[in-house]
Enzyme design. Structure first.
Site, short mmCIF file in Angstrom:
data_model
loop_
_atom_site.label_atom_id
_atom_site.label_comp_id
_atom_site.label_asym_id
_atom_site.label_seq_id
_atom_site.Cartn_x
_atom_site.Cartn_y
_atom_site.Cartn_z
N ALA A 1 0.69 -1.31 -0.18
CA ALA A 1 0.13 0.10 0.10
C ALA A 1 1.10 1.24 0.00
CB ALA A 1 -0.96 0.08 1.13
N VAL A 2 1.94 1.20 0.65
CA VAL A 2 2.99 2.28 0.75
C VAL A 2 3.40 2.71 -0.46
CG1 VAL A 2 5.05 3.29 1.68
CG2 VAL A 2 3.33 2.16 3.51
N ASP B 1 9.41 5.40 -0.92
CA ASP B 1 10.33 4.22 -1.57
C ASP B 1 11.37 3.72 -0.78
OD1 ASP B 1 11.24 2.60 -3.34
OD2 ASP B 1 12.60 3.98 -4.42
N ASP C 1 8.81 1.57 2.14
CA ASP C 1 7.99 0.26 2.06
C ASP C 1 9.03 -0.87 2.33
OD1 ASP C 1 9.78 0.67 -0.47
OD2 ASP C 1 8.09 0.70 -1.64
N GLY C 2 10.24 -0.78 1.78
CA GLY C 2 11.23 -1.80 2.35
C GLY C 2 11.60 -1.67 3.38
N THR D 1 9.12 -9.66 -0.18
CA THR D 1 8.85 -10.70 -1.14
C THR D 1 9.20 -10.49 -2.60
OG1 THR D 1 6.91 -9.65 -1.54
CG2 THR D 1 6.43 -11.03 0.18
N ASP E 1 9.00 2.30 -9.57
CA ASP E 1 9.89 3.41 -9.48
C ASP E 1 10.06 4.20 -10.78
OD1 ASP E 1 10.69 2.91 -6.69
OD2 ASP E 1 12.65 1.85 -7.23
C1 LIG Z 1 14.54 26.12 -0.30
C2 LIG Z 1 13.59 24.93 -0.27
C3 LIG Z 1 13.53 24.46 -1.75
C4 LIG Z 1 12.83 23.01 -1.80
C5 LIG Z 1 13.43 22.23 -1.75
C6 LIG Z 1 12.82 20.82 -1.71
C7 LIG Z 1 14.04 19.87 -1.27
C8 LIG Z 1 13.58 18.64 -1.40
C9 LIG Z 1 14.42 17.93 -2.53
C10 LIG Z 1 14.84 17.11 -2.64
C11 LIG Z 1 14.54 15.86 -2.01
C12 LIG Z 1 14.73 14.52 -2.95
C13 LIG Z 1 14.68 13.42 -2.18
C14 LIG Z 1 14.89 12.36 -3.22
C15 LIG Z 1 14.80 11.10 -2.10
C16 LIG Z 1 14.86 10.12 -3.23
C17 LIG Z 1 14.68 8.72 -2.42
C18 LIG Z 1 14.73 7.54 -3.14
O1 LIG Z 1 13.60 7.17 -3.76
O2 LIG Z 1 15.76 6.69 -3.33
C19 LIG Z 1 15.51 5.64 -4.05
C20 LIG Z 1 16.79 5.16 -3.99
C21 LIG Z 1 16.64 3.62 -4.83
O3 LIG Z 1 15.70 2.81 -4.15
P1 LIG Z 1 15.54 1.29 -4.54
O4 LIG Z 1 16.54 0.25 -4.25
O5 LIG Z 1 14.23 1.01 -4.12
O6 LIG Z 1 15.52 1.49 -6.12
C22 LIG Z 1 16.22 0.63 -7.10
C23 LIG Z 1 16.72 1.74 -7.75
O7 LIG Z 1 15.72 2.56 -8.49
C24 LIG Z 1 17.47 1.09 -9.30
O8 LIG Z 1 17.64 2.02 -10.12
P2 LIG Z 1 19.03 2.41 -10.69
O9 LIG Z 1 19.80 3.29 -9.69
O10 LIG Z 1 19.61 1.14 -11.28
O11 LIG Z 1 18.50 3.37 -11.76
C25 LIG Z 1 16.74 0.09 -9.74
O12 LIG Z 1 17.92 -0.56 -10.71
C26 LIG Z 1 16.26 -1.01 -9.01
O13 LIG Z 1 15.21 -1.76 -9.52
C27 LIG Z 1 15.42 -0.27 -7.87
O14 LIG Z 1 14.88 -1.26 -6.92
O15 LIG Z 1 17.23 4.93 -2.57
C28 LIG Z 1 18.32 5.32 -2.26
O16 LIG Z 1 19.07 5.48 -3.11
C29 LIG Z 1 18.52 5.29 -0.81
C30 LIG Z 1 19.40 6.76 -0.48
C31 LIG Z 1 18.28 7.84 -0.50
C32 LIG Z 1 19.12 9.12 -0.47
C33 LIG Z 1 18.23 10.27 -0.46
C34 LIG Z 1 18.59 11.39 0.06
C35 LIG Z 1 18.07 12.79 -0.05
C36 LIG Z 1 18.62 13.75 0.29
C37 LIG Z 1 18.63 14.78 0.57
C38 LIG Z 1 17.87 15.78 0.11
C39 LIG Z 1 18.19 17.20 0.68
C40 LIG Z 1 17.21 18.27 0.06
C41 LIG Z 1 18.12 19.17 0.41
C42 LIG Z 1 17.49 20.52 0.05
C43 LIG Z 1 18.07 22.01 0.14
C44 LIG Z 1 17.67 22.91 -0.73
C45 LIG Z 1 18.16 24.06 -0.46
N1 LIG Z 2 5.81 -3.23 -1.32
C1 LIG Z 2 7.14 -3.78 -1.08
C2 LIG Z 2 8.39 -3.08 -1.24
C3 LIG Z 2 9.68 -3.62 -1.32
N2 LIG Z 2 9.99 -4.71 -0.67
C4 LIG Z 2 11.14 -5.13 -0.33
O1 LIG Z 2 12.12 -4.35 -0.15
C5 LIG Z 2 13.08 -4.08 -1.29
C6 LIG Z 2 13.52 -2.61 -1.44
O2 LIG Z 2 13.82 -1.94 -0.49
P1 LIG Z 2 13.87 -0.54 -0.59
O3 LIG Z 2 14.50 -0.02 0.97
O4 LIG Z 2 14.61 -0.02 -1.61
O5 LIG Z 2 12.47 -0.06 -0.60
C7 LIG Z 2 12.63 -5.16 -2.22
O6 LIG Z 2 13.63 -5.77 -2.77
C8 LIG Z 2 11.64 -6.13 -1.56
O7 LIG Z 2 12.52 -7.07 -0.97
C9 LIG Z 2 8.59 -5.47 -0.37
O8 LIG Z 2 8.95 -6.62 -0.21
N3 LIG Z 2 7.27 -5.16 -0.62
MG MG Z 3 11.26 1.07 -1.93
MG MG Z 4 12.42 1.53 -5.29
#
Ligand SMILES: CCCCCCCC/C=C\CCCCCCCC(=O)OC[C@H](COP(=O)(O)O[C@@H]1[C@H](O)[C@H](OP(=O)(O)O)[C@@H](O)[C@H](O)[C@H]1O)OC(=O)CCCCCCC/C=C\CCCCCCCC
Ligand SMILES: Nc1ccn([C@@H]2O[C@H](COP(=O)(O)O)[C@@H](O)[C@H]2O)c(=O)n1
Ligand code: MG
Ligand code: MG
Length: 215
Positions: A30-31, A66, A69-70, A80, A91
């Protein structure tokens, strides 16, 4: 890089919230679904109208789902295959809406064909970056490289730039150029990442073929 270094921090910060949702009886799926719907709505309602500040705030609120949920799935001991598939697939939907929304702005009132093309390139190359890994893994190859610009980098660069550029609407001068700069950086970085991943998978595939030919 962000995936490697920031994930541990966000896991710590978001774990209590994930536990709270579990206590409420919310499921990880759901998330995933609500987070994607909110991100898509934020991108497609606000970005095509040039409302970058409110678009970014809305997307940011939802996109952290994102990471939640994990986290929930792991706390429940219920990570799963379906959840992994749903998470990765949705994504791609959220990413397409974000860069699609920006492209729609530049194709319309933003009136800049070149930046529209750059945003479309970001959309397409981001999908290809992810596809390289998914396709390699489906063949049993690890694609053992993250590359320069993963999803977290694409999102953080684009959203921080869009959010700050959106402050232009509130009278802050000289911030609107940030978004084009970020889009160009994401486009070039994603292109490099595709090459990095393709070269890695090519090496891994040749090695696997060599081993299976020898056995
Ligand atoms: C003055 C104010 C102005 C307004 C500013 C607004 C600020 C907000 C701005 C930005 C915030 C952005 C947040 C973005 C967060 C992203 C989080 C996220 O979704 O990360 C997902 C990532 C990957 O997750 P998964 O493992 O689920 O996904 C895999 C991935 O997609 C693979 O893709 P690929 O890399 O291969 O392309 C796939 O292959 C795979 O299938 C898939 O499963 O999760 C992470 O990476 C974890 C780390 C997240 C780090 C987030 C950091 C956010 C940090 C800071 C924001 C700081 C904002 C500061 C603003 C300051 C402005 C002055
Ligand atoms: N609805 C979901 C979402 C995610 N998972 C598990 O979490 C892994 C991804 O982790 P993130 O920290 O990147 O969100 C994914 O590979 C699944 O194993 C799930 O079970 N159900
Ligand atoms: Mg996720
Ligand atoms: Mg993801």
């Amino acid at each position: 890089m962000l995936n490697k270094y920031a994930r541990a921090f966000f896991t710590r910060v978001l774990t209590p919230f994930a536990a709270f949702l579990i206590r409420l009886g919310v499921s990880p799926d759901a998330v995933t679904l609500i987070g994607t719907a909110g991100s898509v709505a934020g991108a497609l309602v606000f970005f095509p109208r040039g409302e970058f500040f409110w678009g970014t705030i809305t997307i940011t609120l939802f996109i952290f789902s994102d990471l939640v949920d994990g986290n929930m799935a792991r706390q429940l001991g219920r990570s799963t295959k379906w959840g992994a598939f749903l998470d990765s697939t949705l994504d791609r939907v959220a990413d397409a809406a974000i860069f699609g929304g920006l492209a729609m702005w530049y194709a319309g009132k933003g009136d800049n064909n070149l930046l529209c093309a750059v945003a479309i390139f970001c959309l397409a190359s981001g999908l290809v970056v992810s596809y390289t890994k998914a396709r390699a893994e489906s063949q049993g190859l690890p694609c053992d490289v993250s590359g320069l610009v993963e999803r977290a980098e694409r999102l953080v660069a684009s959203l921080v730039a869009a959010g700050v550029a959106g402050l232009h609407d509130f009278g802050v001068p000289y911030v609107e150029w940030l978004l084009p700069v970020a889009l160009w950086l994401v486009a070039v970085g994603s292109f490099i990442t595709v090459l990095q991943r393709m070269l890695t998978v090519r090496r891994e595939a040749f090695e696997a073929d060599r081993v299976s030919a020898g056995s």
